[in-house]
Scaffold this active site. Structure first.
Site, PDB file in Angstrom:
ATOM      1  N   LYS A 110     -78.884 -14.135  42.081  1.00  0.00           N
ATOM      2  CA  LYS A 110     -80.316 -13.907  42.297  1.00  0.00           C
ATOM      3  C   LYS A 110     -80.652 -13.700  43.770  1.00  0.00           C
ATOM      4  O   LYS A 110     -81.525 -12.913  44.093  1.00  0.00           O
ATOM      5  CB  LYS A 110     -81.141 -15.067  41.735  1.00  0.00           C
ATOM      6  CG  LYS A 110     -81.259 -15.038  40.228  1.00  0.00           C
ATOM      7  CD  LYS A 110     -82.360 -15.986  39.779  1.00  0.00           C
ATOM      8  CE  LYS A 110     -82.550 -15.940  38.277  1.00  0.00           C
ATOM      9  NZ  LYS A 110     -83.496 -16.974  37.837  1.00  0.00           N
ATOM     10  N   LYS A 197     -77.189  -4.689  27.622  1.00  0.00           N
ATOM     11  CA  LYS A 197     -77.928  -5.573  26.724  1.00  0.00           C
ATOM     12  C   LYS A 197     -79.424  -5.267  26.782  1.00  0.00           C
ATOM     13  O   LYS A 197     -79.924  -4.725  27.761  1.00  0.00           O
ATOM     14  CB  LYS A 197     -77.637  -7.048  27.038  1.00  0.00           C
ATOM     15  CG  LYS A 197     -78.257  -7.596  28.294  1.00  0.00           C
ATOM     16  CD  LYS A 197     -78.112  -9.126  28.310  1.00  0.00           C
ATOM     17  CE  LYS A 197     -79.060  -9.731  29.323  1.00  0.00           C
ATOM     18  NZ  LYS A 197     -79.142 -11.171  29.281  1.00  0.00           N
ATOM     19  N   LYS A 200     -85.653  -6.811  29.795  1.00  0.00           N
ATOM     20  CA  LYS A 200     -86.891  -6.310  30.370  1.00  0.00           C
ATOM     21  C   LYS A 200     -86.650  -5.592  31.686  1.00  0.00           C
ATOM     22  O   LYS A 200     -87.328  -4.642  32.020  1.00  0.00           O
ATOM     23  CB  LYS A 200     -87.866  -7.475  30.631  1.00  0.00           C
ATOM     24  CG  LYS A 200     -88.600  -7.932  29.427  1.00  0.00           C
ATOM     25  CD  LYS A 200     -89.217  -9.310  29.647  1.00  0.00           C
ATOM     26  CE  LYS A 200     -88.184 -10.378  29.710  1.00  0.00           C
ATOM     27  NZ  LYS A 200     -88.629 -11.741  29.417  1.00  0.00           N
TER      28      LYS A 200
HETATM   29  P1  AMP Z   1     -84.176 -13.820  29.729  1.00  0.00           P
HETATM   30  O1  AMP Z   1     -85.522 -13.391  29.296  1.00  0.00           O
HETATM   31  O2  AMP Z   1     -83.264 -12.676  30.033  1.00  0.00           O
HETATM   32  O3  AMP Z   1     -84.201 -14.873  30.801  1.00  0.00           O
HETATM   33  O4  AMP Z   1     -83.504 -14.514  28.462  1.00  0.00           O
HETATM   34  C1  AMP Z   1     -83.986 -15.680  27.826  1.00  0.00           C
HETATM   35  C2  AMP Z   1     -82.984 -16.081  26.771  1.00  0.00           C
HETATM   36  O5  AMP Z   1     -82.770 -15.036  25.799  1.00  0.00           O
HETATM   37  C3  AMP Z   1     -81.609 -16.430  27.341  1.00  0.00           C
HETATM   38  O6  AMP Z   1     -81.175 -17.633  26.751  1.00  0.00           O
HETATM   39  C4  AMP Z   1     -80.703 -15.280  26.936  1.00  0.00           C
HETATM   40  O7  AMP Z   1     -79.415 -15.745  26.623  1.00  0.00           O
HETATM   41  C5  AMP Z   1     -81.388 -14.686  25.696  1.00  0.00           C
HETATM   42  N1  AMP Z   1     -81.266 -13.206  25.690  1.00  0.00           N
HETATM   43  C6  AMP Z   1     -81.889 -12.341  26.526  1.00  0.00           C
HETATM   44  N2  AMP Z   1     -81.574 -11.058  26.235  1.00  0.00           N
HETATM   45  C7  AMP Z   1     -80.714 -11.101  25.184  1.00  0.00           C
HETATM   46  C8  AMP Z   1     -80.040 -10.100  24.419  1.00  0.00           C
HETATM   47  N3  AMP Z   1     -80.175  -8.800  24.666  1.00  0.00           N
HETATM   48  N4  AMP Z   1     -79.239 -10.518  23.404  1.00  0.00           N
HETATM   49  C9  AMP Z   1     -79.117 -11.833  23.134  1.00  0.00           C
HETATM   50  N5  AMP Z   1     -79.724 -12.811  23.820  1.00  0.00           N
HETATM   51  C10 AMP Z   1     -80.520 -12.474  24.827  1.00  0.00           C
END
Ligand code: AMP
Ligand code: TRP
Length: 336
Positions: A110, A197, A200
């Site tokens: 980060k 993946k 956002k």
């Molecule tokens: P984030 O919004 O990226 O901080 O993700 C929040 C949670 O969602 C985390 O625990 C990630 O592991 C899960 N997550 C985010 N994107 C994905 C994805 N494309 N597939 C599976 N899990 C996801």
């Protein structure tokens, strides 16, 4: 006695199918078996540059999202409504080495991303301290299990290190060492670029929001990338695999999975047919979520009051822990 589960999420924008299938759906399911605490962690959200005018609204929006998909309001709290998290974080700062924090991969990633973005290279001390606050989130409720993705494993190790150093210092097994709860959750890829993946940060076409209107969900699935370049007969391409994954994860309400898989194996599968089944199944799953959210949104006041009340109840648990911790480490406790 039910075991305690805790997990938290940052209020950083819309919930998409990746977060939902990868994390939040699992939280919903765990509620049946465990004593659950789910936090919207706004103290964590201010560790990176952010918009002060938008944060509070983002926090309420995420609360609405979580309740709309099935998290019970009584399990939810907002971190800044439980200021003991920050107090315990301070104490833990003194039971955690500076060197270990500088070696955390998420901090390195980060702080580097901030530099690369052409930002002003401003890396807050809060960002370095982020995992100590996370340890406080977990230990303050004496959580047995923390459902998180693999990327959080290092933070859980640090949490256990802090708990152990603390226990050693006070000469008592006060904190239980929490375990990560890894659940097989589907990894959802971007439909626009199935090599990455769903997220956002890559831009609007790379994620499907859980509360999107039906037409837009269908459009995004219809335009999903399937095969690119040469087709490998041995391996399903990432795009097609992702569509099957979405069909399974969304519950296959159309009951088409088996026959589509048979068609795929015999080479007779039409991608347009697969996409239609995926769109039908995803829309069937999302429609009640969208309706529930609209209902909640029509009476925001009621939900806000409910969450303030649940945060207040949950805070009592946190206050008890902090009181005991202060006793153990030689700080003061008085009733004013
Ligand atoms: P984030 O919004 O990226 O901080 O993700 C929040 C949670 O969602 C985390 O625990 C990630 O592991 C899960 N997550 C985010 N994107 C994905 C994805 N494309 N597939 C599976 N899990 C996801
Ligand atoms: N760091 C976690 C993430 O980025 C969010 C988080 C904060 C968390 N505190 C927590 C997760 C406590 C589990 C437990 O996803």
């Amino acid at each position: 006695m039910k075991k305690t589960v805790l997990s938290c999420i940052q209020p950083t924008g819309q919930m998409h199918l990746g977060n939902y299938f990868g994390a939040v759906k699992n939280w919903v399911d765990l509620q049946a078996e465990y004593d659950c605490f789910y936090g919207v962690v706004d103290f964590h959200a201010i560790t990176m540059p952010y918009d002060t005018k938008k944060l509070r609204n983002n926090t309420w929006e995420l609360i609405m999202d979580l309740v709309a998909v099935g998290i019970k309001p009584e399990h939810l709290f907002i971190q800044s409504l439980v200021p003991e998290h920050a107090e315990l974080c301070w104490i833990f700062n003194c039971f955690c080495s500076y060197g270990q924090l500088t070696r955390m991969t998420q901090f390195k990633d980060k702080s580097q991303a901030n530099e690369l973005k052409g930002g002003d290279n401003y890396i807050s001390a809060g960002l370095l301290d982020y995992p100590v606050l996370q340890a406080a989130d977990i230990l303050i409720y004496k959580a047995d299990f923390v459902p998180v993705g693999k990327d959080q494993e290092q933070h859980l190790e640090l949490t256990r290190d802090i708990a152990q150093r603390f226990n050693h210092a006070v000469g008592k097994e006060y904190f239980v060492l929490p375990d990560t709860l890894f659940t097989e959750t589907p990894k959802i890829r971007s439909t626009a670029d199935p090599t990455r993946k769903m997220s956002k940060s890559a831009g609007a076409k790379h994620f499907i929001s859980v509360f999107e209107d039906e037409a837009r969900v269908r459009k995004q699935i219809k335009s999903a990338v399937t095969d690119t370049g040469e087709v490998d007969p041995e391996n399903m391409s990432p795009g097609v695999d992702n569509l099957f994954e979405l069909l399974k994860a969304s519950g296959d309400s159309v009951g088409a999975l088996d026959s589509l898989m048979t068609d795929y194996n015999s080479g007779a599968l039409k991608y347009s047919v697969l996409k239609e089944a995926v769109a039908d199944s995803v829309v069937a799953m999302l429609t009640p979520f969208r309706e529930k959210r609209a209902e909640l949104s029509a009476d925001k006041r009621a939900l806000k009051d409910q969450i303030k009340a649940s945060s207040f109840e949950i805070r009592k648990r946190a206050q008890q822990t902090v009181k005991e911790v202060k006793d153990l480490v030689g700080l003061m406790n008085v009733k004013y």
